[in-house]
Design a protein around this motif. Structure first.
Motif, short mmCIF file in Angstrom:
data_model
loop_
_atom_site.label_atom_id
_atom_site.label_comp_id
_atom_site.label_asym_id
_atom_site.label_seq_id
_atom_site.Cartn_x
_atom_site.Cartn_y
_atom_site.Cartn_z
N UNK A 61 0.97 -1.21 0.02
CA UNK A 61 0.03 -0.04 -0.03
C UNK A 61 0.78 1.21 0.18
N UNK A 62 2.26 1.04 -0.35
CA UNK A 62 2.97 2.28 -0.42
C UNK A 62 3.39 2.97 1.01
N UNK A 63 3.18 2.22 1.93
CA UNK A 63 3.20 2.58 3.58
C UNK A 63 4.41 1.75 4.04
N UNK A 64 5.64 1.73 3.22
CA UNK A 64 6.61 1.23 4.00
C UNK A 64 7.40 1.53 5.22
N UNK A 65 7.07 2.84 5.36
CA UNK A 65 7.77 3.60 6.53
C UNK A 65 6.86 4.55 7.09
N UNK A 66 7.49 5.28 8.28
CA UNK A 66 6.42 6.32 8.63
C UNK A 66 6.74 7.65 8.49
N UNK A 67 7.83 7.80 7.12
CA UNK A 67 8.41 9.26 6.67
C UNK A 67 7.11 9.89 5.94
N UNK A 68 6.76 10.70 6.21
CA UNK A 68 5.48 11.33 5.55
C UNK A 68 6.10 11.99 4.34
N UNK A 69 7.32 12.32 4.05
CA UNK A 69 7.95 12.99 2.81
C UNK A 69 8.14 11.90 1.87
N UNK A 70 7.71 10.73 1.93
CA UNK A 70 8.02 9.65 0.88
C UNK A 70 6.63 9.20 0.62
N UNK A 71 6.32 9.28 -0.82
CA UNK A 71 4.96 8.77 -1.37
C UNK A 71 3.83 8.66 -0.46
N UNK A 72 3.31 7.57 -0.04
CA UNK A 72 1.94 7.71 0.80
C UNK A 72 2.37 7.12 2.27
N UNK A 73 3.54 7.38 2.68
CA UNK A 73 3.96 6.85 4.15
C UNK A 73 3.46 7.80 5.09
N UNK A 74 2.91 8.92 4.51
CA UNK A 74 2.44 9.86 5.77
C UNK A 74 1.26 9.32 6.37
N UNK A 75 0.74 8.41 5.85
CA UNK A 75 -0.71 7.76 6.27
C UNK A 75 -0.23 6.99 7.49
N UNK A 76 0.79 6.33 7.59
CA UNK A 76 1.22 5.67 8.62
C UNK A 76 1.58 6.65 9.66
N UNK A 77 2.26 7.55 9.45
CA UNK A 77 2.75 8.53 10.48
C UNK A 77 1.54 9.42 11.01
N UNK A 78 0.60 9.65 10.44
CA UNK A 78 -0.65 10.41 11.03
C UNK A 78 -1.50 9.27 11.72
N UNK A 79 -1.79 8.19 11.12
CA UNK A 79 -2.75 7.17 11.75
C UNK A 79 -2.30 6.64 13.04
N UNK A 80 -1.02 6.61 13.20
CA UNK A 80 -0.42 5.74 14.21
C UNK A 80 -0.11 6.85 15.58
N UNK A 81 -0.23 8.13 15.21
CA UNK A 81 -0.11 9.17 16.27
C UNK A 81 1.40 9.57 16.52
N UNK A 82 2.08 9.48 15.30
CA UNK A 82 3.57 9.86 15.37
C UNK A 82 3.53 11.36 15.11
N UNK A 83 2.81 11.73 14.05
CA UNK A 83 2.97 12.93 13.33
C UNK A 83 1.60 13.69 13.37
N UNK A 84 1.32 15.18 13.15
CA UNK A 84 0.13 15.85 13.24
C UNK A 84 0.45 16.82 12.24
N UNK A 85 -0.70 17.39 11.53
CA UNK A 85 -0.63 18.34 10.52
C UNK A 85 -1.06 19.72 11.26
N UNK A 86 -0.93 20.81 10.41
CA UNK A 86 -1.23 21.93 10.67
C UNK A 86 -2.91 22.16 11.10
N UNK A 87 -3.56 21.47 9.99
CA UNK A 87 -5.10 21.64 10.35
C UNK A 87 -5.88 20.09 10.49
#
Length: 531
Positions: A61-87
């Protein structure tokens, strides 16, 4: 109708194993002398441990890591409570403040964003304007979609205030900055080679093995509450049977992506469901470079030959909504009820094919034209459980009108997508309005050369309307353009939208705060708890 599902899923799993992509890691039982996971968790009253089984955190699913700056890995970053966005998105998909306290636009190309004052990254560094500027510049330098989405040309930081300039008016800028790739991370402290980042969320990455697991611990510096779980593990369990067995055995405490046929196992007092309607569409993209798909009659017949209502009712047990357009009915002012598309009409589809010269001359049930069999190569993948079911349903209904559907259900779909000569139709799942705005879908999926335009669809009028949409600030006019755009791609039969996901997340009865959201983000928050 349900028995063939096991055969298709078995085939999918075999392909997944052979290609080496995805994960079919079996649920690990606790040691014989340790008791169940639940009893082990309670053994230490001052330390809480929890495990979530998830079908989507994998390379498939293009979620190999939690690096949001790589393809669709940002989904894992935000889903699992690692990163947050401005809005942040409400469940009505409206924007609300999160890491940004407020924002305003000058009616043209300049945005002023005021950041929250009390936010720190998990390593203790203050999230100020300079840190966010550094993050966004790294995003723009490394991400495949962010530069064209955001159109950012300049960022200035002054304390907690950011001033962003775009190359042209971009009314959807804040919506795009709420995309998972917009997670704000500490660039200096992140390890991009390993795909592990430092964010502002309630949890911190301790260990990650792609296609197997992600281990998290609570962020002691979290700015917006107190995380309840000391150690949280996300286990990749792409096989629905394994996921179901793991939850029943107590090896996991909650599950995302459970197979519908397993729901009865959890409809009792020991478990709970959190459900919500989403804009995640299950749809097909036509390969416009394929000679057989270039025949407009074939595309029209396919659209008429897919029984959406039957698919949802029979194959999904009613856990979904038949789709009309790219967005669910009632979605803002550009929902699917505002467009028209082909209805399920097998007799009408037969007439369309007959008139175009597709006839069954040898009596084998499959039509031919100019010596070519009407055989469609259907590409899909198994980690979204609805997709193999859709393939099974379509294979049956298109056969009725004289089409043969050859299904390739593979976790290794990227290799096939790269070879435009290897497939005719690609069935996938996509959140069409992850930011509550229509622009995302059209930009990514309908513009030539863009990341989700797998079928190389190109329509100059559609491209012109997308360009117009990208600079239109008036909400009502944006809605009107979105309706016209949907109708144009439906008239071309370049896409067929089959259903929308009714998302169900299942957890043990002693879990709280495990809540489904319309955006399909925010799975792990500071509210997640287990008792």
């Amino acid at each position: 109708m349900k028995k063939p599902f096991s055969l298709i899923m078995a085939a999918c799993l075999v392909v997944s194993l052979l290609t080496g992509c995805g994960s079919n890691t079996p649920a690990q039982a606790p040691d014989a002398d340790s008791g169940s996971n639940a009893s082990w968790q309670k053994a230490s009253a001052d330390r809480k441990v929890m495990t979530i089984g998830d079908t989507t955190f994998n390379s498939e699913n293009w979620e190999e890591t939690v690096d949001p700056h790589r393809t669709y890995n940002g989904w894992a970053c935000i889903r699992y409570g690692i990163g947050e966005t401005l809005v942040h998105y409400t469940d009505t998909m409206e924007l609300e403040p999160w890491l940004a306290k407020s924002w305003e636009n000058d009616g043209n190309c300049t945005w002023t964003i005021t950041l929250q004052d009390n936010v720190t990254f998990s390593n203790g560094r203050k999230m100020d304007g300079e840190a966010v500027k550094q993050c966004l510049e790294h995003l723009l330098a490394n991400h495949d979609r962010a530069p064209s989405d955001t159109k950012i040309t300049d960022i200035k930081a002054d304390g907690q205030v950011l001033t962003i300039t775009t190359s042209e008016p971009n009314p959807a800028l804040m919506n795009y900055l709420g995309d998972p790739y917009g997670c704000i991370i500490d660039v200096d402290a992140s390890d991009f080679d390993k795909g592990i980042v430092v964010g502002t969320g309630p949890y911190v990455v301790e260990d990650m093995v792609t296609d197997d697991h992600l281990t998290l611990t609570k962020n002691e510096n979290y700015w917006n509450g107190t995380p309840k779980i000391d150690e949280l593990t996300i286990r990749t369990l792409s096989d629905g049977d394994t996921l179901s067995a793991a939850l029943q055995a107590g090896d996991i405490d909650a599950a995302y992506g459970m197979a519908y046929e397993a729901y009865p196992n959890f409809e009792n007092d020991d478990y709970q469901f959190s459900s919500i309607q989403t804009s995640r569409a299950f749809f097909v993209s036509m390969n416009m470079t394929s000679p057989i798909i270039q025949d407009a009659a074939v595309r029209k017949a396919i659209a008429m030959g897919i029984n959406k209502e039957g698919f949802v009712k029979t194959m999904l047990d009613g856990h979904g909504v038949p789709a009309n357009g790219a967005f669910p009915n009632g979605f803002s002012n550009f929902g699917g009820e505002k467009v028209t598309t082909e209805n399920y009409d097998p007799e009408g589809a037969k007439e369309v094919l007959e008139k175009s010269g597709w006839v069954d001359t040898d009596g084998d049930g499959i039509r031919e034209k100019d010596g070519v069999k009407l055989s469609i190569r259907w590409l899909t993948y198994p980690s979204r459980q609805e997709l193999p079911l859709l393939a099974e349903s379509v294979q049956a209904t298109l056969k009725e009108i004289g089409m043969d559907v050859d299904i390739n259900c593979t976790a290794n779909r990227r290799d096939f997508l790269a070879d435009m000569n290897s497939w005719d139709i690609y069935a996938s799942a996509l959140v069409t309005a992850p930011s509550g705005d229509p622009q995302y879908f059209f930009t990514t999926s309908c513009m030539p050369g863009m990341s989700y335009n797998f079928g190389a669809y190109e329509n100059k009028e559609v491209s012109a309307m997308i360009e117009e949409l990208s600079t239109e600030f008036d909400t009502a006019k944006r809605g009107e353009l979105a309706v016209r755009l949907q109708q144009a791609i439906l008239d071309d039969n370049a896409f067929v939208f089959c259903s929308f996901l009714q998302m169900n997340m299942i957890s043990k009865s002693n879990v709280t705060g495990y809540t489904a959201h319309a955006s399909d983000y925010y799975q792990v928050t500071a509210d997640l708890d287990i008792n």
